[in-house]
Motif scaffolding. Sequence first.
Motif, PDB file in Angstrom:
ATOM      1  N   LEU A 201       0.769  -1.153  -0.098  1.00 26.74           N
ATOM      2  CA  LEU A 201       0.163  -0.112  -0.133  1.00 26.74           C
ATOM      3  C   LEU A 201       0.843   1.357   0.022  1.00 26.74           C
ATOM      4  N   ASP A 344      -5.658   4.462   4.652  1.00 22.75           N
ATOM      5  CA  ASP A 344      -5.344   3.169   4.450  1.00 22.75           C
ATOM      6  C   ASP A 344      -5.932   2.108   5.357  1.00 22.75           C
ATOM      7  N   ARG A 345      -6.352   2.409   6.520  1.00 20.55           N
ATOM      8  CA  ARG A 345      -6.967   1.310   7.303  1.00 20.55           C
ATOM      9  C   ARG A 345      -8.104   0.702   6.515  1.00 20.55           C
ATOM     10  N   GLN A 348      -6.844  -1.106   3.458  1.00 18.99           N
ATOM     11  CA  GLN A 348      -6.460  -2.337   3.764  1.00 18.99           C
ATOM     12  C   GLN A 348      -7.284  -3.437   4.176  1.00 18.99           C
ATOM     13  N   GLU A 352      -7.121  -7.614   3.445  1.00 24.48           N
ATOM     14  CA  GLU A 352      -6.526  -8.410   4.312  1.00 24.48           C
ATOM     15  C   GLU A 352      -6.738  -9.874   4.273  1.00 24.48           C
TER      16      GLU A 352
END
Length: 508
Positions: A201, A344-345, A348, A352
Amino acid sequence: MVRIQRGKLLAFCLCVMATVFLLITLQVVVELGKFEGKKFKNSHLKDGRAEMEAEPLHLRPFFKRGGLTLNRKRTLAADGFPIMLWWSPLTGENGRLGQCGADACFFTINRTYLHHHRTKAFLFYGTDFSIDSLPLPRKAHHDWALFHEESPKNNYKLFHQPVITLFNYTATFSRHSHLPLTTQYLEGTEVLTSLRYLVPLRSKNHLRKSLAPLVYVQSDCDPPSDRDTYVRELMTYIEVDSYGECLRNKPLPPRLSNPASMDTDGFYRILAQYKFILAFENAVCDDYITEKFWRPLKLGVVPVYYGSPNIADWLPSNRSAILVSAFSHPRELASYIRALDQDDRRYQAYIEWKLKGEISNQRLLTALRERKWGVQDVKQDSHIDAFECMVCSKVWDNIRLQEEGLPPKRWQADVTHLSCPEPTVFAFSPLAPRRRSLREMWIPSFQQSKKEARALRGFHCPLGSLCLLQLKETMTTIFVSISSPLDASGSICSVLTKEVNIWSLFSL
Ligand SMILES: *[C@@H]1O[C@H](CO)[C@@H](O)[C@H](O)[C@H]1NC(C)=O
Ligand SMILES: *[C@@H]1O[C@H](CO)[C@@H](O)[C@H](O)[C@H]1NC(C)=O
Ligand SMILES: *[C@@H]1O[C@H](CO)[C@@H](O)[C@H](O)[C@H]1NC(C)=O
């Protein structure tokens, strides 16, 4: 005086009607003559519709043939093996004894076996299936089997109840088929969990300085799903890099500009740099899922998917794709993507499952584990082999039942084996010329196929009679159908269902 004129008028009308009827009959005889001549010549692998499908067929597994190709087929075919006659040139095999477990069947495309007493099944290929050339009359022991793995847009006739129910066995992309091909574009679980192409990322964020968040690569423009209309609208709300023929706004490096390079490592590396890939199918049908969906998942890019309405059943995990159907407008989709792009979280979270190598979808895992064919795998049968063997085994099961004096097991396909609704168009901005072409082509083509399907089964014509089936709205064309000896079930009335231009009748 008035009465005399009326009489004359009536006589004139009768005369005109008689002439028209005679002309129609003549035309029909001419058409039938053409049809008879065409019957055995009609053997191009792809017809016009198929050629319109410009999408790469790179994933079509090559033929792995364990069986023996025979020169002295006649002797062997007469040796007790049921004959499976491909009513399509698909396999190109004139005669092959195929071993399916303990059972063997003789597979051929040679139509001289039409009347052979041991011909038990006809195998059809969806893309070249034509109502005009069916192996009629159908005998009671003639099982029909359909193999249809290509885009639904290649032959609309098959989706309608009167046509799909002609078949006893099917191998289609539908999970309800007797041999479901839903995962035909996915090699296995390893390619999904592989990190080979994954771009971290941090690098993707850096690359965003020169790249759009989204990428679109499509060379088959304006298919029935109307995807280009959606993407065009989406592009007004968010940046999209488009490398293909459709809506192109970015050139590919010259070494990759050849369509054959679509499946090369170099091209994958380019796509893998993006955060999101627009994965839009060319047609919207339940379970019709192509490499467009699996490719982003393999590359570690989040697919923004449009196509199979029940795609949620096939996601590797519940957070692995963004479904266009969840958004009421491209504007909403754009703002969701922008939010993920900046967080980003949240982004992501969609990757995952891959980072952890976790595929939690049991339906997907089961389908991959239980399928009896492989994708690009020399160690396994191709899906065509698996289809041939599925039919061969079912035919043998019934032969054995009959030998024991038991009734055969009955098989019939139903509409769930190919469920495709009528194509629809997106209604955003004013009608663009390309969208008009869609309106003008796919929707009428679907409606036409519905009429032809109905004409095939819906009308019962007395033997040898001429049926005028339908007068089109325009009044310039009519359906002409000639009845033929009825099939075993008495349900097929026509061998020839054709549109004839009324004016052409007068030019005879
Ligand atoms: C088809 O089969 C017939 C006999 O069954 C044979 O005479 C003919 O040569 C075959 N055609 C081809 C193209 O192999
Ligand atoms: C997604 O799946 C995980 C487990 O695989 C589960 O804990 C979670 O509740 C699911 N989320 C949704 C929204 O279904
Ligand atoms: C195949 O379908 C035809 C037509 O529906 C039917 O008459 C025949 O019995 C079926 N055969 C089997 C084995 O189910």
